[in-house]
Design a protein around this motif. Structure first.
Motif, PDB file in Angstrom:
ATOM      1  N   LEU A  11      -3.325  -6.433 -16.155  1.00 20.66           N
ATOM      2  CA  LEU A  11      -4.594  -5.862 -15.430  1.00 20.66           C
ATOM      3  C   LEU A  11      -5.855  -6.960 -15.424  1.00 20.66           C
ATOM      4  O   LEU A  11      -6.016  -7.513 -16.480  1.00 20.66           O
ATOM      5  N   GLN A  13      -9.394  -8.129 -13.229  1.00 22.62           N
ATOM      6  CA  GLN A  13     -10.384  -7.786 -11.916  1.00 22.62           C
ATOM      7  C   GLN A  13     -10.045  -8.591 -10.898  1.00 22.62           C
ATOM      8  O   GLN A  13      -9.622  -9.571 -10.815  1.00 22.62           O
ATOM      9  N   PRO A  88      -7.299  -6.298  -4.915  1.00 23.71           N
ATOM     10  CA  PRO A  88      -6.707  -5.012  -5.122  1.00 23.71           C
ATOM     11  C   PRO A  88      -5.302  -4.808  -4.537  1.00 23.71           C
ATOM     12  O   PRO A  88      -4.443  -4.209  -5.057  1.00 23.71           O
ATOM     13  N   THR A  91      -1.847  -5.587  -6.068  1.00 25.95           N
ATOM     14  CA  THR A  91      -1.443  -4.643  -7.091  1.00 25.95           C
ATOM     15  C   THR A  91       0.083  -4.205  -6.585  1.00 25.95           C
ATOM     16  O   THR A  91       0.143  -3.574  -5.762  1.00 25.95           O
ATOM     17  N   ALA A 128      -1.780  -5.224 -11.939  1.00 27.09           N
ATOM     18  CA  ALA A 128      -2.817  -4.418 -11.554  1.00 27.09           C
ATOM     19  C   ALA A 128      -4.053  -5.002 -11.339  1.00 27.09           C
ATOM     20  O   ALA A 128      -4.538  -5.766 -12.137  1.00 27.09           O
ATOM     21  N   SER A 130      -7.976  -4.706 -10.507  1.00 23.88           N
ATOM     22  CA  SER A 130      -9.254  -3.576 -10.248  1.00 23.88           C
ATOM     23  C   SER A 130     -10.244  -4.157  -9.550  1.00 23.88           C
ATOM     24  O   SER A 130     -10.604  -5.506  -9.411  1.00 23.88           O
ATOM     25  N   SER A 131     -11.083  -3.333  -8.470  1.00 28.74           N
ATOM     26  CA  SER A 131     -12.005  -3.859  -7.862  1.00 28.74           C
ATOM     27  C   SER A 131     -13.303  -3.765  -8.436  1.00 28.74           C
ATOM     28  O   SER A 131     -13.583  -3.344  -9.621  1.00 28.74           O
TER      29      SER A 131
END
Length: 131
Positions: A11, A13, A88, A91, A128, A130-131
């Motif tokens: 994960l 950003q 994003p 992902t 993954a 993330s926004s």
């Protein structure tokens, strides 16, 4: 028995970076072109990048061009995908693949895009963003 094992997912950003690795066993690695695909939930598996047996030629999907770099180390039976400026929409589960059905070249983009042209697959590693 041929095995492709991916690692390096996680994960991050948006704007971050990841480096995926794929290690092969049970196959004469340098005889195969290798590549990366990805599959987001509810979507078809899509081509990301591919590299020729000797590593001299690489091709990319438009979505990966300029942000992802594929490489390989035949001495280690491994290939890599360096990803920067992740978004994003990147992902997905990322899959390592290998083939000797066609040669990876600048003329092979159409062939490379079809999962049916790839013989061996890993189990995938999840990315993954993330926004």
């Amino acid at each position: 028995q041929v095995q492709l094992v991916e690692s390096g997912g996680g994960l991050v950003q948006a704007g971050g970076s990841l480096r995926l690795s794929c290690t092969a066993s049970g196959v004469i690695f340098y005889k195969y072109g290798t590549g990366w695909f990805r599959q987001a939930p509810g979507k078809e598996r899509e081509f990301v990048a591919a590299i020729s047996r000797g590593g001299g030629t690489s091709i990319y999907a438009d979505s990966a061009e300029g942000r992802f770099i594929i490489s390989r180390d035949n001495a280690k039976n491994a290939q890599y995908l360096q990803m920067i400026d992740l978004k994003p929409e990147d992902t997905a589960a990322y899959y390592c693949a290998a083939t000797d059905k066609f040669y990876i070249s600048s003329m092979a983009r159409v062939a490379a895009r079809s999962p049916d042209n790839w013989y061996y697959w890993g189990q995938g590693t999840q990315v993954a963003v993330s926004s």
